[in-house]
Design a protein around this motif. Structure first.
Motif, short mmCIF file in Angstrom:
data_model
loop_
_atom_site.label_atom_id
_atom_site.label_comp_id
_atom_site.label_asym_id
_atom_site.label_seq_id
_atom_site.Cartn_x
_atom_site.Cartn_y
_atom_site.Cartn_z
N MET A 1 2.61 -10.71 -5.31
CA MET A 1 2.58 -10.31 -3.91
C MET A 1 1.35 -9.45 -3.68
SD MET A 1 5.58 -8.50 -1.80
CE MET A 1 5.18 -6.94 -1.07
N GLY A 2 0.55 -9.79 -2.70
CA GLY A 2 -0.67 -9.04 -2.40
C GLY A 2 -0.41 -7.86 -1.49
N PHE A 3 -1.45 -7.11 -1.25
CA PHE A 3 -1.36 -5.99 -0.31
C PHE A 3 -1.26 -6.51 1.12
CE2 PHE A 3 -3.71 -3.88 -3.84
CZ PHE A 3 -2.75 -2.92 -4.13
N MET A 4 -0.76 -5.68 2.00
CA MET A 4 -0.66 -6.03 3.42
C MET A 4 -2.05 -6.17 4.03
SD MET A 4 2.24 -3.72 5.19
CE MET A 4 2.28 -2.34 4.07
N SER A 5 -2.16 -7.07 5.01
CA SER A 5 -3.38 -7.15 5.79
C SER A 5 -3.53 -5.85 6.59
CB SER A 5 -3.33 -8.34 6.76
OG SER A 5 -2.39 -8.08 7.79
N VAL A 6 -4.72 -5.61 7.11
CA VAL A 6 -4.93 -4.38 7.88
C VAL A 6 -4.06 -4.38 9.14
CG1 VAL A 6 -7.20 -3.85 6.93
CG2 VAL A 6 -7.04 -5.28 8.96
N LEU A 7 -3.91 -5.53 9.79
CA LEU A 7 -3.08 -5.58 10.99
C LEU A 7 -1.61 -5.34 10.65
CD1 LEU A 7 -3.08 -5.95 14.03
CD2 LEU A 7 -2.82 -8.41 13.67
N SER A 8 -1.14 -5.92 9.57
CA SER A 8 0.24 -5.68 9.13
C SER A 8 0.46 -4.22 8.77
CB SER A 8 0.59 -6.56 7.93
OG SER A 8 0.58 -7.91 8.29
N PHE A 9 -0.53 -3.61 8.15
CA PHE A 9 -0.42 -2.19 7.81
C PHE A 9 -0.33 -1.34 9.07
CE2 PHE A 9 -2.18 1.99 6.89
CZ PHE A 9 -1.38 2.38 5.82
N ALA A 10 -1.18 -1.63 10.06
CA ALA A 10 -1.13 -0.88 11.32
C ALA A 10 0.24 -1.05 11.98
CB ALA A 10 -2.24 -1.36 12.25
N HIS A 11 0.76 -2.27 12.00
CA HIS A 11 2.07 -2.52 12.60
C HIS A 11 3.17 -1.77 11.84
CE1 HIS A 11 1.00 -6.46 14.92
NE2 HIS A 11 0.25 -5.43 15.26
N ARG A 12 3.06 -1.72 10.54
CA ARG A 12 4.08 -1.01 9.75
C ARG A 12 4.07 0.48 10.06
NH1 ARG A 12 5.77 -1.92 3.63
NH2 ARG A 12 7.56 -0.55 3.67
N CYS A 13 2.88 1.05 10.15
CA CYS A 13 2.77 2.49 10.49
C CYS A 13 3.45 2.77 11.83
CB CYS A 13 1.31 2.91 10.55
SG CYS A 13 0.48 3.01 8.96
N VAL A 14 3.22 1.89 12.80
CA VAL A 14 3.81 2.07 14.13
C VAL A 14 5.32 1.86 14.07
CG1 VAL A 14 3.87 1.14 16.48
CG2 VAL A 14 1.67 1.52 15.34
N GLY A 32 -3.65 -10.20 22.39
CA GLY A 32 -2.28 -9.83 22.71
C GLY A 32 -1.38 -9.61 21.52
N ALA A 33 -1.90 -9.67 20.31
CA ALA A 33 -1.06 -9.49 19.12
C ALA A 33 -0.41 -8.11 19.11
CB ALA A 33 -1.87 -9.71 17.85
N ASP A 34 -1.19 -7.06 19.36
CA ASP A 34 -0.62 -5.71 19.37
C ASP A 34 0.23 -5.48 20.61
OD1 ASP A 34 -1.82 -5.07 16.94
OD2 ASP A 34 -3.58 -4.15 17.88
N THR A 35 -0.17 -6.04 21.74
CA THR A 35 0.64 -5.91 22.96
C THR A 35 2.03 -6.49 22.73
OG1 THR A 35 -1.37 -6.15 24.31
CG2 THR A 35 0.73 -6.41 25.42
N ALA A 36 2.10 -7.69 22.20
CA ALA A 36 3.39 -8.33 21.94
C ALA A 36 4.20 -7.56 20.91
CB ALA A 36 3.19 -9.77 21.49
N PHE A 37 3.53 -7.08 19.88
CA PHE A 37 4.21 -6.27 18.86
C PHE A 37 4.81 -5.01 19.48
CE2 PHE A 37 3.61 -2.46 16.27
CZ PHE A 37 4.62 -2.67 15.34
N LEU A 38 4.04 -4.33 20.30
CA LEU A 38 4.53 -3.09 20.93
C LEU A 38 5.69 -3.38 21.89
CD1 LEU A 38 1.12 -1.30 21.58
CD2 LEU A 38 2.89 -0.61 19.94
N CYS A 39 5.62 -4.50 22.61
CA CYS A 39 6.72 -4.87 23.49
C CYS A 39 8.02 -5.05 22.70
CB CYS A 39 6.37 -6.15 24.25
SG CYS A 39 5.17 -5.92 25.58
#
Length: 195
Positions: A1-14, A32-39
């Motif tokens: 299993m590799g490390f998380m992508s930077v976007l996945s890491f940001a989403h996990r922190c949030v 819209g990836a972060d917009t949808a995630f935040l929604c």
């Protein structure tokens, strides 16, 4: 299993800090990836503000949210610079925001000459930390590999390093052994009220 992508890491922190029903901001709507995630994170009782200077980005964000969320939160799509973040939020919501996300650079598939720049990004970051609640999170995904990206990334990193330790925790997540200027994340948690 590799490390998380930077976007996945940001989403996990949030995900670890943002609660349903809260207010969240996507400072750079982009695809819209972060917009949808935040929604999804704030749920139908929450509020999300998404900023972009390109109507195409806001349209993509709206489509992505509609495709993923049957009951979306109150979503405000703002055709404004992220530098106007603080003024765009109602006064009673400032200091109550649970998360602000930035994904810098250019709109994938769009005009690559339209990029985020330090002269608007740094004031936007100042605004972002001022609207966060205590315990709130700010994430910034940086792309040093495109024209202007390295300058902006270095400016943001200096800005983050200068934040007072008593008021903020700052974390850098990056792959150290890649030679192609990979993206990386700066995550900032607000420890207490700071002005």
């Amino acid at each position: 299993m590799g490390f998380m992508s930077v976007l996945s890491f940001a989403h996990r922190c949030v995900t670890e800090r943002l609660r349903p029903g809260e207010i969240a901001v996507d400072a750079t709507a982009g695809t819209g990836a972060d917009t949808a995630f935040l929604c999804g994170a704030v749920g139908s009782a929450g509020t999300v503000y998404a900023f972009d200077i390109q109507q195409e980005a806001l349209d993509r964000a709206a489509e992505r949210v509609a495709a993923l969320h049957a009951t979306a939160p109150r979503l405000h799509l703002l055709l404004q610079s992220h530098a106007e973040l603080e003024q765009a939020l109602p006064p009673d919501e400032r200091g109550r925001v649970g998360a602000v996300m930035f994904n810098l650079g250019y709109l994938p598939g769009g005009d690559q000459t339209v990029i985020t720049r330090p002269e608007s990004t740094l004031p936007a970051l100042d605004a972002a930390v001022s609207v966060l609640r205590a315990g709130g999170i700010l994430t910034v995904v940086l792309y040093p590999g495109h024209d202007g990206g390295r300058e902006e990334a270095e400016s943001v990193q200096r800005w983050a390093a200068a934040l007072p330790e008593a008021a903020f925790q700052t974390l850098l997540y990056r792959f150290a052994n890649r030679s192609n200027n990979p993206p990386y994340v700066i995550a900032i948690e607000k420890r207490k009220v700071y002005s």
